[in-house]
Write a protein that holds these residues in place. Structure first.
Motif, short mmCIF file in Angstrom:
data_model
loop_
_atom_site.label_atom_id
_atom_site.label_comp_id
_atom_site.label_asym_id
_atom_site.label_seq_id
_atom_site.Cartn_x
_atom_site.Cartn_y
_atom_site.Cartn_z
N MET A 1 69.37 -2.05 9.48
CA MET A 1 68.72 -2.01 10.55
C MET A 1 69.52 -0.12 10.98
O MET A 1 68.18 0.23 11.49
CB MET A 1 69.56 -3.05 11.43
N ARG A 2 70.25 -0.02 10.43
CA ARG A 2 70.32 1.86 10.62
C ARG A 2 68.91 2.01 10.38
O ARG A 2 69.09 3.11 10.91
CB ARG A 2 72.11 2.44 9.67
N VAL A 3 68.15 2.12 9.38
CA VAL A 3 67.00 2.76 9.19
C VAL A 3 66.58 2.83 10.27
O VAL A 3 65.72 4.16 10.51
CB VAL A 3 66.59 2.24 8.08
N PRO A 4 65.79 1.52 10.61
CA PRO A 4 64.81 1.76 11.65
C PRO A 4 65.32 2.24 13.10
O PRO A 4 64.20 3.19 13.68
CB PRO A 4 64.21 0.61 11.59
N ILE A 5 66.84 2.46 13.55
CA ILE A 5 66.88 2.52 14.16
C ILE A 5 67.01 4.13 14.33
O ILE A 5 67.17 4.99 15.15
CB ILE A 5 68.83 2.01 14.18
N ALA A 6 67.67 4.68 12.90
CA ALA A 6 67.52 5.85 12.50
C ALA A 6 66.26 7.17 13.32
O ALA A 6 66.26 7.79 14.03
CB ALA A 6 68.56 6.92 11.64
N HIS A 7 65.37 6.50 13.07
CA HIS A 7 64.14 6.81 12.66
C HIS A 7 63.46 6.71 13.48
O HIS A 7 62.80 7.70 14.58
CB HIS A 7 63.04 5.73 11.69
N ALA A 8 63.43 5.50 14.71
CA ALA A 8 63.33 5.74 16.30
C ALA A 8 64.18 6.80 16.75
O ALA A 8 63.46 7.55 18.00
CB ALA A 8 63.35 4.24 17.10
N LEU A 9 64.95 6.53 16.78
CA LEU A 9 66.19 7.78 17.74
C LEU A 9 65.87 9.51 16.99
O LEU A 9 65.67 9.76 17.76
CB LEU A 9 67.12 8.16 16.94
N ALA A 10 65.41 9.61 16.25
CA ALA A 10 65.23 10.97 15.18
C ALA A 10 63.56 11.54 16.01
O ALA A 10 63.05 12.32 15.58
CB ALA A 10 65.48 11.29 14.46
N GLY B 1 53.69 6.72 30.75
CA GLY B 1 53.66 7.42 30.01
C GLY B 1 55.02 7.73 29.25
O GLY B 1 55.60 8.06 28.01
N ALA B 2 55.62 6.28 28.88
CA ALA B 2 56.70 5.89 28.45
C ALA B 2 56.62 5.93 27.33
O ALA B 2 55.26 5.70 26.31
CB ALA B 2 57.27 4.76 28.79
N VAL B 3 57.53 6.05 26.02
CA VAL B 3 57.47 6.35 24.89
C VAL B 3 57.85 4.33 24.57
O VAL B 3 58.88 4.79 24.92
CB VAL B 3 58.51 7.52 24.06
N LEU B 4 57.24 4.16 23.27
CA LEU B 4 57.81 2.93 23.32
C LEU B 4 58.16 2.83 21.87
O LEU B 4 56.93 3.16 20.78
CB LEU B 4 56.74 2.14 22.87
N LEU B 5 58.76 2.57 20.95
CA LEU B 5 59.15 2.89 19.53
C LEU B 5 59.98 1.84 18.46
O LEU B 5 61.22 1.41 19.51
CB LEU B 5 60.46 3.84 18.76
N PRO B 6 59.58 0.64 17.47
CA PRO B 6 59.77 -0.23 17.28
C PRO B 6 61.00 -0.27 16.56
O PRO B 6 60.81 0.26 15.54
CB PRO B 6 58.44 -0.82 17.01
N ILE B 7 61.83 -1.35 16.82
CA ILE B 7 63.54 -1.32 15.86
C ILE B 7 63.24 -2.77 14.96
O ILE B 7 63.83 -2.25 13.89
CB ILE B 7 64.52 -0.86 16.65
N ASN C 1 59.00 -1.46 13.13
CA ASN C 1 59.47 -0.06 11.97
C ASN C 1 57.99 0.41 10.52
O ASN C 1 57.59 1.95 11.12
CB ASN C 1 60.48 0.26 11.87
N ALA C 2 58.19 -0.52 10.45
CA ALA C 2 57.66 -0.25 9.29
C ALA C 2 55.88 -0.18 9.13
O ALA C 2 55.25 1.09 8.44
CB ALA C 2 57.83 -1.51 7.84
N ILE C 3 55.33 -0.94 10.11
CA ILE C 3 54.37 -1.25 10.35
C ILE C 3 54.03 0.78 11.62
O ILE C 3 52.62 0.97 10.78
CB ILE C 3 53.82 -2.07 11.23
N PHE C 4 55.05 1.23 12.09
CA PHE C 4 54.52 2.13 12.56
C PHE C 4 54.48 3.43 11.99
O PHE C 4 53.66 4.01 11.84
CB PHE C 4 55.57 2.18 13.45
N SER D 1 59.58 5.82 32.71
CA SER D 1 58.76 6.84 31.89
C SER D 1 60.06 6.83 31.13
O SER D 1 59.97 7.83 29.85
CB SER D 1 58.09 8.10 32.37
N LYS D 2 60.93 6.50 30.41
CA LYS D 2 62.02 6.53 29.63
C LYS D 2 61.71 6.17 28.03
O LYS D 2 60.62 6.03 27.24
CB LYS D 2 63.29 5.30 29.53
N LYS D 3 62.39 6.50 27.11
CA LYS D 3 61.91 6.86 25.81
C LYS D 3 62.95 5.74 25.36
O LYS D 3 63.33 5.35 25.65
CB LYS D 3 62.42 8.06 25.13
N VAL D 4 61.55 3.89 24.74
CA VAL D 4 62.52 3.38 24.42
C VAL D 4 62.42 2.42 23.20
O VAL D 4 61.09 2.88 22.90
CB VAL D 4 61.41 1.62 26.10
#
Length: 407
Positions: A287-296, A156-162, A167-170, A130-133
């Motif tokens: 790639m720092r753009v989608p990484i920062a989006h998903a982290l935050a 119920g894990a949180v899955l966010l694409p990098i 990430n753009a589609i998301f 159940s991590k944020k992945v």
């Protein structure tokens, strides 16, 4: 699936604990660059295969509790170096240790940035706990999409694409239906459009492709990536894999996903709606753009990337992909339509073929030939268990290696 951060949220005032799977690669180093800019994260564990020097420098800077080297000799070297410098880092060895640091109860967030099939087991372990992945390892979904997304829904894990495209589609889909498993995964959506730069050989004469060298294939015009991913971009296999990944992530069939060549890599992907609206996500190719989006997420934070200046960017070009030039993309589309173990077979054969090319044993143009040969010889099955997936993966690798040996 309804995304929930309840199981992974940090306590008030406590930084989020991050395990970074694949910390010495391009995604890993970009993630650490973003993390270093913000105080709400602490690095719990870093992992790599055998890049001891880079890992040692990361341990000096980020002081993780654990450092994992899959290669045992590399782990021994790192452990000695850490002891000699007085670093309070516990060094672990082997692939099982990847699973341990991905599923550790103290961990809030896992960046899954290991390239290839080796990333499946630890990434799935993070989901099961159940991590944020933050998913940069597309092969986890390509190989075991149904099992993987089923585990996300169950835990119920949180899955966010990098991946910049996913990430753009998301970001372009309605907030209430961004991931597969929601009540209506695509209300009003006509199609999803993945953009692709076309790589370094987009306009090269077809007759020169047989003489392409690994160095040429790894020289991407827009992105800084690892060697394997760079070759996948040059063959456009990466877009075939991303198409499969998009189907699992967003709960759509392959007929709802299109690919467009976009050389500037500014529009990272688009969603077209039935009313004629098209929502696109744009940004610098960093790639720092989608990484920062998903982290935050669900908030925003600075990434360190340059801001996009459209006045200086000039014209934005789009065209349909040439499947004769890019047979790997066609093979990816076929695997997406066939389903079952076909994507597993595709991915395994591609990994072996790319490794052979990078080692100088196969030509660039042999890559799609090897993959097609393996896919033609294997019978696809329903991918409803990890055992079946692993068997298909192993058989495809053996066949692909046999093809490479005959070249």
């Amino acid at each position: 699936m309804t995304a929930s951060v309840a199981s992974t949220a940090s306590s008030p005032g406590r930084p989020q604990a991050l395990t970074l799977l694949g910390s010495t690669g391009s995604i890993g180093t970009s993630t650490l660059d973003v993390v270093a800019r913000h105080e709400q994260y602490r690095v719990f564990a870093l992992t790599a295969n055998d890049s001891v020097d880079v890992m040692l420098e990361q341990c000096r800077r980020f002081q993780p509790r654990f450092a994992v080297m899959v290669n045992e000799q590399a782990a021994d070297r790192l452990a000695r170096a850490c002891r000699s410098e007085g670093l309070a880092v516990e060094v672990l060895a082997g692939s099982d240790a990847l699973i341990d640091v991905a599923s550790h109860p103290e961990v809030d967030t896992v960046m899954a940035a290991i390239v290839g099939s080796a990333g499946l087991a630890p990434t799935l372990a993070a989901v099961e706990h159940s991590k944020k992945v933050l998913l940069a390892n597309k092969e986890a979904l390509v190989m075991a999409g149904d099992l993987f997304m089923g585990a996300v829904a169950r835990t119920g894990a949180v899955l966010l694409p990098i991946d910049s495209e996913h990430n753009a589609i998301f970001q372009c889909l309605p907030p209430e239906s961004r991931l597969a498993g929601s009540a209506n995964p695509h209300p009003g959506v006509r199609r999803i459009v993945l953009t692709a730069s076309g790589g370094p050989f987009r306009d090269a004469p077809l007759e020169v492709l047989a003489t392409v060298t690994p160095a040429q294939a790894c020289k991407h015009p827009n992105w800084s990536m690892g060697r394997k991913i760079s070759v996948d971009s040059a063959t456009m296999m990466n877009k075939g894999l991303e198409l499969i990944e998009a189907c699992f992530l967003f709960g759509v069939g392959p007929d709802l996903v299109d690919v467009l060549i976009h050389p500037q890599s500014i529009v990272h992907s688009m969603v077209e709606y039935v009313d004629g609206s098209v929502i696109a996500q744009m940004g610098s190719p960093d790639m720092r753009v989608p990484i920062a989006h998903a982290l935050a997420w669900p908030e925003r934070m600075s990434s360190g990337a340059a801001f996009l200046d459209l006045a200086r960017a000039g014209a934005l070009e789009f065209s349909d992909p040439d499947l004769a030039r890019f047979p790997c993309l066609r093979l990816g589309m076929e695997a997406a339509r066939e389903g079952g173990t076909a994507p597993t077979i595709l991915n395994a054969a591609n990994e072996v073929a790319v490794a052979s090319f990078l080692a100088g044993r196969s030509r660039f143009t042999d890559i799609p030939v090897i993959i097609a040969g393996v896919m033609a010889q294997m019978t696809c099955r329903s991918a409803d268990s990890l055992d079946i997936i692993q068997q298909a993966d192993a058989q495809a690798r053996e066949l692909a290696q046999a093809f490479c040996d005959r070249n």
